[in-house]
Design an enzyme around this catalytic site. Structure first.
Site, PDB file in Angstrom:
ATOM      1  N   GLY A  23       0.827  -1.204   0.000  1.00  0.00           N
ATOM      2  CA  GLY A  23       0.000   0.000   0.000  1.00  0.00           C
ATOM      3  C   GLY A  23       0.861   1.252   0.000  1.00  0.00           C
ATOM      4  O   GLY A  23       2.088   1.184  -0.105  1.00  0.00           O
ATOM      5  N   ALA A  24       0.184   2.383   0.127  1.00  0.00           N
ATOM      6  CA  ALA A  24       0.895   3.657   0.122  1.00  0.00           C
ATOM      7  C   ALA A  24       1.821   3.741   1.333  1.00  0.00           C
ATOM      8  O   ALA A  24       2.910   4.300   1.276  1.00  0.00           O
ATOM      9  CB  ALA A  24      -0.119   4.790   0.165  1.00  0.00           C
ATOM     10  N   GLU A  25       1.385   3.147   2.436  1.00  0.00           N
ATOM     11  CA  GLU A  25       2.116   3.330   3.684  1.00  0.00           C
ATOM     12  C   GLU A  25       2.871   2.102   4.142  1.00  0.00           C
ATOM     13  O   GLU A  25       3.922   2.205   4.757  1.00  0.00           O
ATOM     14  CB  GLU A  25       1.108   3.728   4.761  1.00  0.00           C
ATOM     15  CG  GLU A  25       1.646   4.791   5.678  1.00  0.00           C
ATOM     16  CD  GLU A  25       1.046   4.690   7.058  1.00  0.00           C
ATOM     17  OE1 GLU A  25      -0.145   4.372   7.162  1.00  0.00           O
ATOM     18  OE2 GLU A  25       1.798   4.929   8.015  1.00  0.00           O
ATOM     19  N   ALA A  26       2.294   0.938   3.865  1.00  0.00           N
ATOM     20  CA  ALA A  26       2.869  -0.287   4.432  1.00  0.00           C
ATOM     21  C   ALA A  26       2.768  -1.440   3.449  1.00  0.00           C
ATOM     22  O   ALA A  26       1.995  -1.386   2.491  1.00  0.00           O
ATOM     23  CB  ALA A  26       2.107  -0.641   5.709  1.00  0.00           C
ATOM     24  N   ASP A 137      -9.257   6.797   9.030  1.00  0.00           N
ATOM     25  CA  ASP A 137      -9.199   6.419   7.604  1.00  0.00           C
ATOM     26  C   ASP A 137     -10.324   5.422   7.318  1.00  0.00           C
ATOM     27  O   ASP A 137     -10.099   4.326   6.812  1.00  0.00           O
ATOM     28  CB  ASP A 137      -7.829   5.800   7.286  1.00  0.00           C
ATOM     29  CG  ASP A 137      -7.543   5.764   5.787  1.00  0.00           C
ATOM     30  OD1 ASP A 137      -8.318   6.369   5.013  1.00  0.00           O
ATOM     31  OD2 ASP A 137      -6.562   5.119   5.379  1.00  0.00           O
TER      32      ASP A 137
END
Ligand code: ATP
Ligand code: MG
Length: 236
Positions: A23-26, A137
């Site tokens: 994902g974007a973060e993890a 979120d």
């Protein structure tokens, strides 16, 4: 941070296995945690951030996610079982839900069945809010239904445990926005279902205040940027 990483077996996860999700973060890596089917959610370093700031930010979000998951569980909201938390490698190990599908997939594939899950999600959001947790979120991609048909909330990295009215309204705003962008043909029916669940749990007055908060956020149009700035990061 560096010292805590040295010789840390969790640091090997990204080198030894392939992520099932990036994902974007993890990234999420499948693993067997002493016999329990698990996923390691690893917040990997971002090269564009200053290294020590980056390490602190990833550690803080990892700890924040773990705390909020524990708080959610106390509030009566199902989350995957937390198995291990390691701020040094920004790794959170949790139970891997069998046959998990996102609510986003379900809304597309079986809107009739999805509606009752969305109503349940509204109830869960109300429980979080009543226990002083804002998810941060809340989208149809961050709710999972497992093979036994149970609904879980995930992705608490941006949660806050001291929410103001605005943080609570942001939850509904993000949920509504996820409907608008991913499921435009089901917006009204799903929004109504969510609010039905929310009112049933928290009362009509609380639901009305939430809707009013969303209206204000939309008028201002600045919600997300504020959160980004507050976290000091560049991404959502
Ligand atoms: N416990 C779990 N069991 C099964 N699947 C999971 C679990 N946790 C996460 N997933 C899968 O991994 C995906 C990403 O998880 P999560 O939303 O926590 O990561 P993220 O990096 O924060 O995602 P994004 O940045 O895209 O919001 C989920 O949408 C889901 O498909
Ligand atoms: Mg997510």
């Amino acid at each position: 941070m560096e010292a805590g990483r040295r010789g840390n077996p969790l640091a090997l996860i990204p080198r030894l296995s392939r992520p099932v999700y990036r994902g974007a973060e993890a990234s999420l890596y499948p693993l067997d945690w002493f016999g329990v089917p698990a996923l390691a959610k690893v917040r990997e370093p971002k090269p564009y951030r200053h290294p020590s700031l980056d390490a602190r930010l990833r550690a803080a979000r990892t700890i924040n996610e773990a705390r909020a998951m524990a708080a959610a569980l106390h509030a009566g909201v199902p989350v995957p079982m937390l198995l291990h938390v390691d701020p040094y490698t920004a790794t959170l190990v949790m139970e891997r839900l069998r046959g998990a599908r996102t609510l986003a997939e379900l809304v597309e594939e079986e809107p009739g069945a999805a509606r009752s899950y969305v109503e349940q999600l509204g109830r869960y959001a109300a429980r979080l809010h009543q226990s002083s947790i804002a998810h941060g979120d809340l989208t149809t991609s961050n709710a999972l239904v497992d093979e036994r048909g149970r609904l879980y909330l995930i992705d608490f990295g941006l949660a806050t445990l001291k929410p103001g009215p605005r943080d609570r309204a942001v939850d509904l705003h993000l949920f509504l926005r996820s409907l608008e962008s991913t499921h435009p043909e089901h917006v009204e029916e799903m929004y109504e279902a969510f609010l039905r669940g929310y009112s049933a749990e928290a009362g009509e007055e609380a639901a009305r205040r939430l809707v009013e908060g969303v209206r204000e956020i939309r008028l201002m149009g600045r919600y997300r940027e504020e959160r980004r700035t507050a976290w000091g990061g560049g991404e959502a």
